[in-house]
Design a protein around this motif. Structure first.
Motif, PDB file in Angstrom:
ATOM      1  N   TYR A 155      -9.047  -6.512  -2.294  1.00 33.92           N
ATOM      2  CA  TYR A 155      -7.980  -5.510  -2.356  1.00 33.92           C
ATOM      3  C   TYR A 155      -6.628  -6.196  -2.403  1.00 33.92           C
ATOM      4  CZ  TYR A 155      -4.862  -1.886  -0.396  1.00 33.92           C
ATOM      5  OH  TYR A 155      -3.834  -1.025  -0.157  1.00 33.92           O
ATOM      6  N   PHE A 156      -5.857  -5.853  -3.443  1.00 26.33           N
ATOM      7  CA  PHE A 156      -4.507  -6.393  -3.584  1.00 26.33           C
ATOM      8  C   PHE A 156      -3.510  -5.242  -3.481  1.00 26.33           C
ATOM      9  CE2 PHE A 156      -0.765  -7.587  -6.078  1.00 26.33           C
ATOM     10  CZ  PHE A 156      -0.472  -8.826  -5.551  1.00 26.33           C
ATOM     11  N   PRO A 157      -2.871  -5.058  -2.311  1.00 22.91           N
ATOM     12  CA  PRO A 157      -1.988  -3.900  -2.155  1.00 22.91           C
ATOM     13  C   PRO A 157      -0.673  -4.033  -2.927  1.00 22.91           C
ATOM     14  CG  PRO A 157      -2.128  -5.154  -0.097  1.00 22.91           C
ATOM     15  CD  PRO A 157      -3.033  -5.829  -1.076  1.00 22.91           C
ATOM     16  N   GLY A 158      -0.077  -5.208  -2.937  1.00 23.30           N
ATOM     17  CA  GLY A 158       1.233  -5.380  -3.581  1.00 23.30           C
ATOM     18  C   GLY A 158       2.361  -4.965  -2.663  1.00 23.30           C
ATOM     19  N   CYS A 159       3.554  -5.494  -2.938  1.00 23.12           N
ATOM     20  CA  CYS A 159       4.704  -5.340  -2.034  1.00 23.12           C
ATOM     21  C   CYS A 159       5.086  -3.883  -1.794  1.00 23.12           C
ATOM     22  CB  CYS A 159       5.913  -6.074  -2.595  1.00 23.12           C
ATOM     23  SG  CYS A 159       5.599  -7.813  -2.933  1.00 23.12           S
ATOM     24  N   SER A 160       5.032  -3.105  -2.865  1.00 28.33           N
ATOM     25  CA  SER A 160       5.495  -1.720  -2.783  1.00 28.33           C
ATOM     26  C   SER A 160       4.695  -0.907  -1.764  1.00 28.33           C
ATOM     27  CB  SER A 160       5.352  -1.094  -4.163  1.00 28.33           C
ATOM     28  OG  SER A 160       6.402  -0.257  -4.414  1.00 28.33           O
ATOM     29  N   LEU A 161       3.411  -1.183  -1.668  1.00 28.12           N
ATOM     30  CA  LEU A 161       2.578  -0.408  -0.754  1.00 28.12           C
ATOM     31  C   LEU A 161       2.845  -0.757   0.709  1.00 28.12           C
ATOM     32  CD1 LEU A 161       1.026   0.108  -3.495  1.00 28.12           C
ATOM     33  CD2 LEU A 161      -0.901   0.662  -2.011  1.00 28.12           C
ATOM     34  N   ARG A 162       3.621  -1.824   0.914  1.00 28.13           N
ATOM     35  CA  ARG A 162       4.056  -2.151   2.274  1.00 28.13           C
ATOM     36  C   ARG A 162       5.518  -1.759   2.463  1.00 28.13           C
ATOM     37  NH1 ARG A 162      -0.318  -5.602   3.850  1.00 28.13           N
ATOM     38  NH2 ARG A 162      -1.931  -4.147   3.233  1.00 28.13           N
ATOM     39  N   GLY A 163       6.139  -1.223   1.397  1.00 34.67           N
ATOM     40  CA  GLY A 163       7.544  -0.831   1.461  1.00 34.67           C
ATOM     41  C   GLY A 163       7.694   0.656   1.206  1.00 34.67           C
ATOM     42  N   THR A 164       8.352   0.975   0.092  1.00 34.11           N
ATOM     43  CA  THR A 164       8.648   2.391  -0.170  1.00 34.11           C
ATOM     44  C   THR A 164       7.392   3.200  -0.511  1.00 34.11           C
ATOM     45  OG1 THR A 164       9.111   1.827  -2.458  1.00 34.11           O
ATOM     46  CG2 THR A 164      10.992   1.922  -0.982  1.00 34.11           C
ATOM     47  N   GLY A 165       6.346   2.517  -0.977  1.00 28.85           N
ATOM     48  CA  GLY A 165       5.152   3.258  -1.386  1.00 28.85           C
ATOM     49  C   GLY A 165       4.043   3.233  -0.351  1.00 28.85           C
ATOM     50  N   ARG A 166       4.409   3.131   0.935  1.00 29.96           N
ATOM     51  CA  ARG A 166       3.333   2.946   1.925  1.00 29.96           C
ATOM     52  C   ARG A 166       2.415   4.157   2.065  1.00 29.96           C
ATOM     53  NH1 ARG A 166       6.307   0.723   6.976  1.00 29.96           N
ATOM     54  NH2 ARG A 166       7.069  -0.626   5.340  1.00 29.96           N
ATOM     55  N   ALA A 167       2.898   5.327   1.634  1.00 28.94           N
ATOM     56  CA  ALA A 167       2.019   6.503   1.676  1.00 28.94           C
ATOM     57  C   ALA A 167       0.811   6.334   0.746  1.00 28.94           C
ATOM     58  CB  ALA A 167       2.798   7.754   1.279  1.00 28.94           C
ATOM     59  N   TYR A 168       0.973   5.518  -0.280  1.00 26.86           N
ATOM     60  CA  TYR A 168      -0.128   5.264  -1.213  1.00 26.86           C
ATOM     61  C   TYR A 168      -1.269   4.569  -0.466  1.00 26.86           C
ATOM     62  CZ  TYR A 168      -1.820   4.371  -6.054  1.00 26.86           C
ATOM     63  OH  TYR A 168      -2.502   4.354  -7.245  1.00 26.86           O
TER      64      TYR A 168
ATOM     65  N   GLU B 212      -1.597   4.407   2.814  1.00 31.39           N
ATOM     66  CA  GLU B 212      -2.045   5.261   3.923  1.00 31.39           C
ATOM     67  C   GLU B 212      -3.075   6.296   3.472  1.00 31.39           C
ATOM     68  OE1 GLU B 212       2.073   4.869   6.563  1.00 31.39           O
ATOM     69  OE2 GLU B 212       1.803   6.555   5.194  1.00 31.39           O
ATOM     70  N   SER B 213      -2.970   6.749   2.214  1.00 38.74           N
ATOM     71  CA  SER B 213      -3.944   7.722   1.733  1.00 38.74           C
ATOM     72  C   SER B 213      -5.140   7.053   1.041  1.00 38.74           C
ATOM     73  CB  SER B 213      -3.280   8.709   0.773  1.00 38.74           C
ATOM     74  OG  SER B 213      -2.600   8.023  -0.262  1.00 38.74           O
ATOM     75  N   LEU B 214      -4.890   5.915   0.406  1.00 39.16           N
ATOM     76  CA  LEU B 214      -5.980   5.225  -0.306  1.00 39.16           C
ATOM     77  C   LEU B 214      -7.079   4.755   0.662  1.00 39.16           C
ATOM     78  CD1 LEU B 214      -6.930   3.785  -3.061  1.00 39.16           C
ATOM     79  CD2 LEU B 214      -5.872   1.749  -2.089  1.00 39.16           C
ATOM     80  N   LEU B 215      -6.656   4.171   1.793  1.00 38.88           N
ATOM     81  CA  LEU B 215      -7.639   3.572   2.694  1.00 38.88           C
ATOM     82  C   LEU B 215      -8.643   4.593   3.246  1.00 38.88           C
ATOM     83  CD1 LEU B 215      -5.494   0.829   4.537  1.00 38.88           C
ATOM     84  CD2 LEU B 215      -6.924   0.613   2.483  1.00 38.88           C
ATOM     85  N   PRO B 216      -8.172   5.733   3.830  1.00 45.14           N
ATOM     86  CA  PRO B 216      -9.176   6.692   4.322  1.00 45.14           C
ATOM     87  C   PRO B 216     -10.024   7.318   3.218  1.00 45.14           C
ATOM     88  CG  PRO B 216      -6.949   7.587   4.572  1.00 45.14           C
ATOM     89  CD  PRO B 216      -6.798   6.143   4.174  1.00 45.14           C
ATOM     90  N   VAL B 217      -9.453   7.484   2.027  1.00 42.98           N
ATOM     91  CA  VAL B 217     -10.211   8.070   0.924  1.00 42.98           C
ATOM     92  C   VAL B 217     -11.331   7.120   0.490  1.00 42.98           C
ATOM     93  CG1 VAL B 217     -10.053   8.605  -1.547  1.00 42.98           C
ATOM     94  CG2 VAL B 217      -8.451   9.650   0.042  1.00 42.98           C
ATOM     95  N   MET B 218     -10.994   5.827   0.377  1.00 39.57           N
ATOM     96  CA  MET B 218     -12.022   4.867  -0.028  1.00 39.57           C
ATOM     97  C   MET B 218     -13.089   4.745   1.054  1.00 39.57           C
ATOM     98  SD  MET B 218     -11.334   4.225  -2.987  1.00 39.57           S
ATOM     99  CE  MET B 218     -11.617   2.862  -4.049  1.00 39.57           C
ATOM    100  N   LYS B 219     -12.656   4.848   2.298  1.00 36.64           N
ATOM    101  CA  LYS B 219     -13.613   4.780   3.398  1.00 36.64           C
ATOM    102  C   LYS B 219     -14.585   5.967   3.320  1.00 36.64           C
ATOM    103  CE  LYS B 219     -13.717   4.140   8.361  1.00 36.64           C
ATOM    104  NZ  LYS B 219     -12.967   4.449   9.585  1.00 36.64           N
ATOM    105  N   ALA B 220     -14.025   7.138   3.050  1.00 40.17           N
ATOM    106  CA  ALA B 220     -14.869   8.327   2.931  1.00 40.17           C
ATOM    107  C   ALA B 220     -15.869   8.176   1.786  1.00 40.17           C
ATOM    108  CB  ALA B 220     -14.005   9.570   2.720  1.00 40.17           C
ATOM    109  N   LEU B 221     -15.485   7.442   0.749  1.00 44.57           N
ATOM    110  CA  LEU B 221     -16.373   7.240  -0.393  1.00 44.57           C
ATOM    111  C   LEU B 221     -17.352   6.088  -0.152  1.00 44.57           C
ATOM    112  CD1 LEU B 221     -13.773   7.699  -3.269  1.00 44.57           C
ATOM    113  CD2 LEU B 221     -15.782   9.127  -2.914  1.00 44.57           C
ATOM    114  N   GLY B 222     -17.276   5.497   1.040  1.00 43.38           N
ATOM    115  CA  GLY B 222     -18.208   4.427   1.375  1.00 43.38           C
ATOM    116  C   GLY B 222     -17.859   3.086   0.747  1.00 43.38           C
TER     117      GLY B 222
END
Lengths: 194, 289
Positions: B5-18, B20-30
Motif C-alpha cells: 500500500y502506497f498512500p502518498g503525501c496527500s492522504l496524510r495531509g489534506t486528503g486524509r479522509a480518503y 480514513e475511508s479506504l482502510l475500513p472499506v478494504m478491511k470489510a472486503l477482506g
C-alpha cells in the motif's frame, strides 16, 4: 541537422513531434488553451521551427496542467504533455521562465521539499509559495486556512522519512552520472576539433 | 487478498479522509493492505517539470521498497501517485538512459528493481479483482435514491488507461450502482479539475472547478464522487470564491470510498466525513426526500 527543434525531437518520448500535421486537435481539447499566449498547436510548430526563446518564455508551457487530453487525442500519437514537461525543464535550466510567475516557483519549492524531507506537507508548501510570490494575497486565503484547521487538515510540522540520507545519496549519484556524461561529451568535442 | 500500500503525501495531509475511508472499506472486503515502509513522495507532476530523470529516481525507491515486500501489486489511491509510479515504470523499461541512472542510484543504497510489481488503483482492484458481487454482499444500507455524479478526473484515465474506456469510463458508475445509488449522466467525468492551478493561478484554475460543479448541479446530483485527493480539494474548498465570482454551485464532493463505507454501514464518523468544507450529510438528504 542541428537546432532547438531537432534537440527536442531527439529526447526520448518527443520523437513523434516530427510527424505533427498541425490539425489543432490538441488546442481544441485543451481546457486551458484559452488562457495561453500560444496554443499547443502553435507551440508544436514553433518548436519544430526553432523558435527557442519564444517557446521557453511562453506562459503556455506552464499553464499545462498535465491532464493528458491532447496526448490521448493526437492522431499522430505525439506525447504533447511530455513535450511540455521537456520544455519546462529547459526553461528552468536556461532561466527563461516569465518573472514573477508562480507556477515554476511552485515546481521548484515542491522539488526542494520532497528532496529534503522525502515527503510533501501540502499546507507548508502552499504557505511557502504564497510568501515567495504573493505575500499580500496570503491574506485572501485566511478563510481556507481556517477551514483546513477546523477539519484537521492543516499541518505546520513537516512530514519526513527515515531514509533521507538514502534519498540524498541517490540524487547525488544522478548528479555524478550527468557530470561524467557532460565531461565525456566535452572531451569528445575537443578531440574532434583537434 | 494482500497488497502493498502506497498512500502518498496527500492522504496524510489534506486528503486524509480518503485513507480514513479506504482502510475500513478494504478491511470489510477482506483485503490486507501492507504499507510500504518509509515510502517517499512520488515526485508528482511538479518534479517531472524540473527533472524527469530525478523524478523517476524518486519513484523508483518506492517501487524497489515495494518489491522487497514480496507482493505482486501495489495499491495506490492518489491519481497523481498512480500515474507517476506507472510513468516511472514505463520510462525505466523503455528508455535505456533512464534505466541506467535509476539502477545505479538504487544500488548505492542497496536497493534493486526488477519491475515485476504492478501499480493499481483501488477502483480497479475493487471492481475488477474483488468484484461487484463481493461488494453487493456487504451493502447493508443501500444508497437508494442518492443521485451521484461519477467524476474520474484526469490521471487514472490518461494517458495510461489500463482498466477502462478512455472516452467514457464506467468502472465507478458500476460500483456506485452496486451500492444502490443512482448514477447521473455526467459528460464531464474526465475533464480537468484545475489541478494545482487553483493555487498558482486562481482565476484560471477555479474556472475549471466551477465548470465541473455547475454541470453536477445542472444534472441535479446530490453529491460528486471522486477518486483523487486533489480533485476533492479543488471541488470542495473554493465554494465561497466560486459563488462570489460566478454563482453558487453548492454540490458536495466525497471520495468513492466514503460512499462505499456508508453503504457498508460503517459509522459516518469513521469515514472522515467531518473533513469536508462543504459537508455531505446523507441523513438530511434522506429526510428531505
Amino acid at each position: 541537422m542541428k537546432g532547438f527543434g531537432r534537440e527536442v525531437m531527439n529526447v526520448p518520448g518527443c520523437e513523434q513531434l516530427e510527424h505533427c500535421i498541425q490539425c489543432g486537435t490538441c488546442s481544441g481539447v485543451c481546457p486551458l488553451s484559452i488562457y495561453m499566449d500560444f496554443s499547443p498547436r502553435q507551440i508544436m510548430a514553433m518548436v519544430r521551427s526553432d523558435f527557442k526563446r519564444e517557446v521557453l518564455s511562453s506562459r503556455t508551457i506552464w499553464l499545462c496542467a498535465s491532464c493528458y487530453a491532447c496526448t490521448v487525442e493526437c492522431p499522430r500519437q505525439i506525447r504533447i504533455t511530455d513535450i511540455m514537461y521537456e520544455l519546462k525543464q529547459r526553461a528552468i535550466q536556461e532561466g527563461f521562465y516569465p518573472k514573477g510567475f508562480s507556477i515554476p516557483v511552485l515546481a521548484r519549492e515542491f522539488v526542494n521539499m520532497s528532496r529534503n524531507f522525502g515527503r510533501i506537507t501540502e499546507s507548508l508548501l502552499v504557505m511557502k509559495l504564497m510568501l515567495k510570490t504573493n505575500p499580500f494575497g496570503a491574506f485572501g486565503m485566511w478563510k481556507l486556512g481556517l477551514g483546513l484547521m477546523r477539519t484537521g487538515r492543516f499541518s505546520m510540522m513537516p512530514e519526513s522519512i527515515k531514509g533521507q540520507k538514502d534519498l540524498k545519496k541517490m540524487m547525488e549519484t544522478v548528479d555524478q552520472i550527468s557530470m561524467d556524461k557532460l565531461r565525456k561529451q566535452t572531451e569528445n568535442k575537443v578531440a574532434e576539433q583537434k | 487478498m494482500k497488497f502493498s500500500y502506497f498512500p502518498g503525501c496527500s492522504l496524510r495531509g489534506t486528503g486524509r479522509a480518503y485513507e480514513e475511508s479506504l482502510l475500513p472499506v478494504m478491511k470489510a472486503l477482506g483485503v490486507e493492505l501492507q504499507e510500504i515502509e518509509d515510502w517517499n513522495c512520488c515526485g508528482a507532476t511538479a518534479y517531472m517539470a524540473v527533472d524527469e530523470v530525478k523524478a523517476c529516481v524518486m519513484a523508483s525507491r518506492d517501487l524497489a521498497l515495494a518489491e522487497k515486500m514480496g507482493n505482486d501489486e501495489v495499491l495506490t489511491p492518489c491519481s497523481a501517485c498512480y500515474l507517476v509510479l506507472n510513468k516511472a515504470k514505463h520510462y525505466i523499461e523503455d528508455a535505456p538512459e533512464v534505466s541506467e541512472v535509476v539502477h545505479k542510484s538504487l544500488s548505492t543504497v542497496g536497493l534493486k528493481l526488477t519491475g515485476k510489481v504492478q501499480v493499481r488503483h483501488p477502483l480497479d482492484i475493487i471492481v475488477n479483482k474483488i468484484g461487484l458481487d463481493e461488494v453487493k454482499k456487504r451493502v447493508k444500507r443501500p444508497l437508494t435514491g442518492l443521485k451521484v455524479a461519477p467524476y474520474y478526473g484526469c490521471q487514472i484515465i490518461r494517458p495510461y488507461c489500463t482498466f477502462d474506456d478512455q472516452a467514457d469510463p464506467k468502472t465507478m458508475d458500476r460500483l456506485l450502482e452496486a451500492l444502490g445509488a443512482t448514477v447521473v449522466k455526467f459528460p464531464l467525468k474526465t475533464k480537468c479539475c484545475g489541478g494545482s492551478l487553483t493555487g498558482t493561478l486562481p482565476q484560471v484554475g477555479l474556472r475549471l472547478a466551477y465548470i465541473i460543479l455547475k454541470e453536477a448541479k445542472k444534472r441535479q446530483a446530490d453529491v460528486i464522487s471522486t477518486v483523487c485527493s486533489l480533485c476533492l480539494f479543488n471541488l470542495d474548498s473554493y465554494h465561497d470564491k466560486i459563488s462570489s465570482r460566478w454563482e453558487p454551485v453548492a454540490v458536495p464532493t466525497v471520495f468513492f470510498t466514503q460512499l462505499m463505507g456508508l453503504a457498508f454501514g460503517i459509522p459516518e464518523d469513521q469515514l472522515g466525513l467531518n473533513r469536508n468544507i462543504l459537508p455531505f450529510r446523507l441523513k438530511e438528504l434522506a429526510s428531505a426526500r
